[in-house]
Design a protein around this motif. Structure first.
Motif, PDB file in Angstrom:
ATOM      1  N   LYS A   1     -65.882   3.017   1.762  1.00  0.00           N
ATOM      2  CA  LYS A   1     -65.565   2.521   3.102  1.00  0.00           C
ATOM      3  C   LYS A   1     -66.534   3.112   4.123  1.00  0.00           C
ATOM      4  CE  LYS A   1     -62.020   5.955   4.125  1.00  0.00           C
ATOM      5  NZ  LYS A   1     -60.659   6.179   4.554  1.00  0.00           N
ATOM      6  N   ASN A   2     -66.485   2.566   5.324  1.00  0.00           N
ATOM      7  CA  ASN A   2     -67.251   3.090   6.454  1.00  0.00           C
ATOM      8  C   ASN A   2     -66.273   3.756   7.409  1.00  0.00           C
ATOM      9  OD1 ASN A   2     -69.564   1.934   5.391  1.00  0.00           O
ATOM     10  ND2 ASN A   2     -69.516   0.172   6.744  1.00  0.00           N
ATOM     11  N   SER A   3     -66.762   4.758   8.128  1.00  0.00           N
ATOM     12  CA  SER A   3     -65.896   5.396   9.118  1.00  0.00           C
ATOM     13  C   SER A   3     -65.599   4.404  10.236  1.00  0.00           C
ATOM     14  CB  SER A   3     -66.556   6.659   9.669  1.00  0.00           C
ATOM     15  OG  SER A   3     -67.749   6.333  10.355  1.00  0.00           O
ATOM     16  N   LYS A   4     -64.556   4.675  10.975  1.00  0.00           N
ATOM     17  CA  LYS A   4     -64.104   3.769  12.031  1.00  0.00           C
ATOM     18  C   LYS A   4     -65.232   3.435  13.013  1.00  0.00           C
ATOM     19  CE  LYS A   4     -59.893   3.109  14.639  1.00  0.00           C
ATOM     20  NZ  LYS A   4     -58.654   3.736  15.067  1.00  0.00           N
ATOM     21  N   GLY A   5     -65.994   4.445  13.405  1.00  0.00           N
ATOM     22  CA  GLY A   5     -67.083   4.216  14.351  1.00  0.00           C
ATOM     23  C   GLY A   5     -68.386   3.804  13.699  1.00  0.00           C
ATOM     24  N   GLY A   6     -68.404   3.714  12.370  1.00  0.00           N
ATOM     25  CA  GLY A   6     -69.608   3.310  11.659  1.00  0.00           C
ATOM     26  C   GLY A   6     -70.643   4.413  11.508  1.00  0.00           C
ATOM     27  N   LYS A   7     -70.265   5.640  11.832  1.00  0.00           N
ATOM     28  CA  LYS A   7     -71.222   6.746  11.772  1.00  0.00           C
ATOM     29  C   LYS A   7     -71.459   7.228  10.339  1.00  0.00           C
ATOM     30  CE  LYS A   7     -72.180  11.196  13.916  1.00  0.00           C
ATOM     31  NZ  LYS A   7     -71.736  12.219  14.838  1.00  0.00           N
ATOM     32  N   TYR A   8     -70.456   7.052   9.466  1.00  0.00           N
ATOM     33  CA  TYR A   8     -70.552   7.528   8.086  1.00  0.00           C
ATOM     34  C   TYR A   8     -70.200   6.433   7.101  1.00  0.00           C
ATOM     35  CZ  TYR A   8     -70.537  12.055  10.373  1.00  0.00           C
ATOM     36  OH  TYR A   8     -70.834  13.105  11.185  1.00  0.00           O
ATOM     37  N   VAL A   9     -70.780   6.550   5.911  1.00  0.00           N
ATOM     38  CA  VAL A   9     -70.463   5.656   4.813  1.00  0.00           C
ATOM     39  C   VAL A   9     -69.972   6.508   3.643  1.00  0.00           C
ATOM     40  CG1 VAL A   9     -72.838   5.628   3.924  1.00  0.00           C
ATOM     41  CG2 VAL A   9     -71.287   3.772   3.345  1.00  0.00           C
ATOM     42  N   SER A  10     -68.966   6.012   2.951  1.00  0.00           N
ATOM     43  CA  SER A  10     -68.412   6.700   1.789  1.00  0.00           C
ATOM     44  C   SER A  10     -68.646   5.826   0.566  1.00  0.00           C
ATOM     45  CB  SER A  10     -66.917   6.935   2.010  1.00  0.00           C
ATOM     46  OG  SER A  10     -66.326   7.430   0.838  1.00  0.00           O
ATOM     47  N   MET A  11     -69.151   6.445  -0.517  1.00  0.00           N
ATOM     48  CA  MET A  11     -69.408   5.707  -1.745  1.00  0.00           C
ATOM     49  C   MET A  11     -68.941   6.522  -2.940  1.00  0.00           C
ATOM     50  SD  MET A  11     -72.960   3.773  -0.975  1.00  0.00           S
ATOM     51  CE  MET A  11     -72.502   2.438  -2.051  1.00  0.00           C
ATOM     52  N   ASN A  12     -68.646   5.813  -4.028  1.00  0.00           N
ATOM     53  CA  ASN A  12     -68.234   6.460  -5.268  1.00  0.00           C
ATOM     54  C   ASN A  12     -69.394   6.402  -6.260  1.00  0.00           C
ATOM     55  OD1 ASN A  12     -65.512   6.837  -4.365  1.00  0.00           O
ATOM     56  ND2 ASN A  12     -65.165   4.679  -4.777  1.00  0.00           N
ATOM     57  N   LEU A  13     -69.704   7.538  -6.847  1.00  0.00           N
ATOM     58  CA  LEU A  13     -70.731   7.641  -7.873  1.00  0.00           C
ATOM     59  C   LEU A  13     -70.046   7.957  -9.191  1.00  0.00           C
ATOM     60  CD1 LEU A  13     -73.682   7.960  -8.873  1.00  0.00           C
ATOM     61  CD2 LEU A  13     -73.516  10.370  -8.184  1.00  0.00           C
ATOM     62  N   ASP A  14     -70.172   7.053 -10.152  1.00  0.00           N
ATOM     63  CA  ASP A  14     -69.572   7.247 -11.474  1.00  0.00           C
ATOM     64  C   ASP A  14     -70.685   7.373 -12.503  1.00  0.00           C
ATOM     65  OD1 ASP A  14     -66.700   6.792 -10.799  1.00  0.00           O
ATOM     66  OD2 ASP A  14     -67.469   4.831 -10.195  1.00  0.00           O
ATOM     67  N   LEU A  15     -70.576   8.391 -13.353  1.00  0.00           N
ATOM     68  CA  LEU A  15     -71.554   8.573 -14.413  1.00  0.00           C
ATOM     69  C   LEU A  15     -70.967   9.413 -15.534  1.00  0.00           C
ATOM     70  CD1 LEU A  15     -74.264  11.178 -13.581  1.00  0.00           C
ATOM     71  CD2 LEU A  15     -72.364  10.808 -12.075  1.00  0.00           C
ATOM     72  N   LEU A  16     -71.661   9.426 -16.651  1.00  0.00           N
ATOM     73  CA  LEU A  16     -71.253  10.206 -17.802  1.00  0.00           C
ATOM     74  C   LEU A  16     -71.770  11.632 -17.625  1.00  0.00           C
ATOM     75  CD1 LEU A  16     -69.931   9.945 -20.660  1.00  0.00           C
ATOM     76  CD2 LEU A  16     -72.264   9.750 -21.522  1.00  0.00           C
ATOM     77  N   VAL A  17     -70.871  12.601 -17.710  1.00  0.00           N
ATOM     78  CA  VAL A  17     -71.284  14.006 -17.684  1.00  0.00           C
ATOM     79  C   VAL A  17     -71.112  14.561 -19.092  1.00  0.00           C
ATOM     80  CG1 VAL A  17     -70.873  14.409 -15.230  1.00  0.00           C
ATOM     81  CG2 VAL A  17     -69.009  14.751 -16.840  1.00  0.00           C
ATOM     82  N   HIS A  18     -72.060  15.388 -19.500  1.00  0.00           N
ATOM     83  CA  HIS A  18     -72.116  15.834 -20.888  1.00  0.00           C
ATOM     84  C   HIS A  18     -71.325  17.103 -21.159  1.00  0.00           C
ATOM     85  CE1 HIS A  18     -74.953  12.661 -21.611  1.00  0.00           C
ATOM     86  NE2 HIS A  18     -75.603  13.039 -20.535  1.00  0.00           N
ATOM     87  N   ASN A  19     -71.169  17.931 -20.126  1.00  0.00           N
ATOM     88  CA  ASN A  19     -70.421  19.180 -20.274  1.00  0.00           C
ATOM     89  C   ASN A  19     -70.106  19.724 -18.887  1.00  0.00           C
ATOM     90  OD1 ASN A  19     -72.805  20.662 -19.405  1.00  0.00           O
ATOM     91  ND2 ASN A  19     -73.587  20.380 -21.477  1.00  0.00           N
ATOM     92  N   GLU A  20     -69.395  20.825 -18.837  1.00  0.00           N
ATOM     93  CA  GLU A  20     -68.993  21.400 -17.552  1.00  0.00           C
ATOM     94  C   GLU A  20     -70.195  21.798 -16.699  1.00  0.00           C
ATOM     95  OE1 GLU A  20     -66.344  25.096 -15.786  1.00  0.00           O
ATOM     96  OE2 GLU A  20     -66.464  24.812 -17.944  1.00  0.00           O
ATOM     97  N   ASP A  21     -71.213  22.386 -17.331  1.00  0.00           N
ATOM     98  CA  ASP A  21     -72.414  22.780 -16.588  1.00  0.00           C
ATOM     99  C   ASP A  21     -73.101  21.578 -15.962  1.00  0.00           C
ATOM    100  OD1 ASP A  21     -71.997  25.449 -17.181  1.00  0.00           O
ATOM    101  OD2 ASP A  21     -73.383  25.456 -18.883  1.00  0.00           O
TER     102      ASP A  21
END
Length: 89
Positions: free
Chosen positions: A50-70
């Protein structure tokens, strides 16, 4: 790997696994550049949240495969430290 939530219950993760980071930035293009800087050509999915109410910020989701905790923690810290990203959740 165990993660505590606010009720002190443990989440057990089995790697490799899909992980999602919520990223907040001033503009989409800057956020996309930050992701490229951090994960380079690694396979991922980026979706608009989503975008912030005033349009100053954008929020996005990044999905990826992680191989381990590190790997998961390294990506989190690298995204958090990038100058184009305001916040990582």
């Amino acid at each position: 790997m165990e993660i505590l939530n606010d009720r002190d219950e443990k989440l057990i993760l089995e790697y490799p696994c899909s992980w999602s980071y919520k990223l907040i930035a001033g503009e989409r293009e800057a956020l996309e550049k930050a992701i490229k800087d951090v994960i380079d050509e690694r396979s991922h999915k980026l979706t608009h949240s989503k975008n912030s109410k005033g349009g100053k910020y954008v929020s996005m989701n990044l999905d990826l495969l992680v191989h381990n905790e590190d790997d998961r923690n390294f990506i989190y810290e690298a995204l958090k430290a990038h100058q184009n990203i305001k916040m990582v959740l």
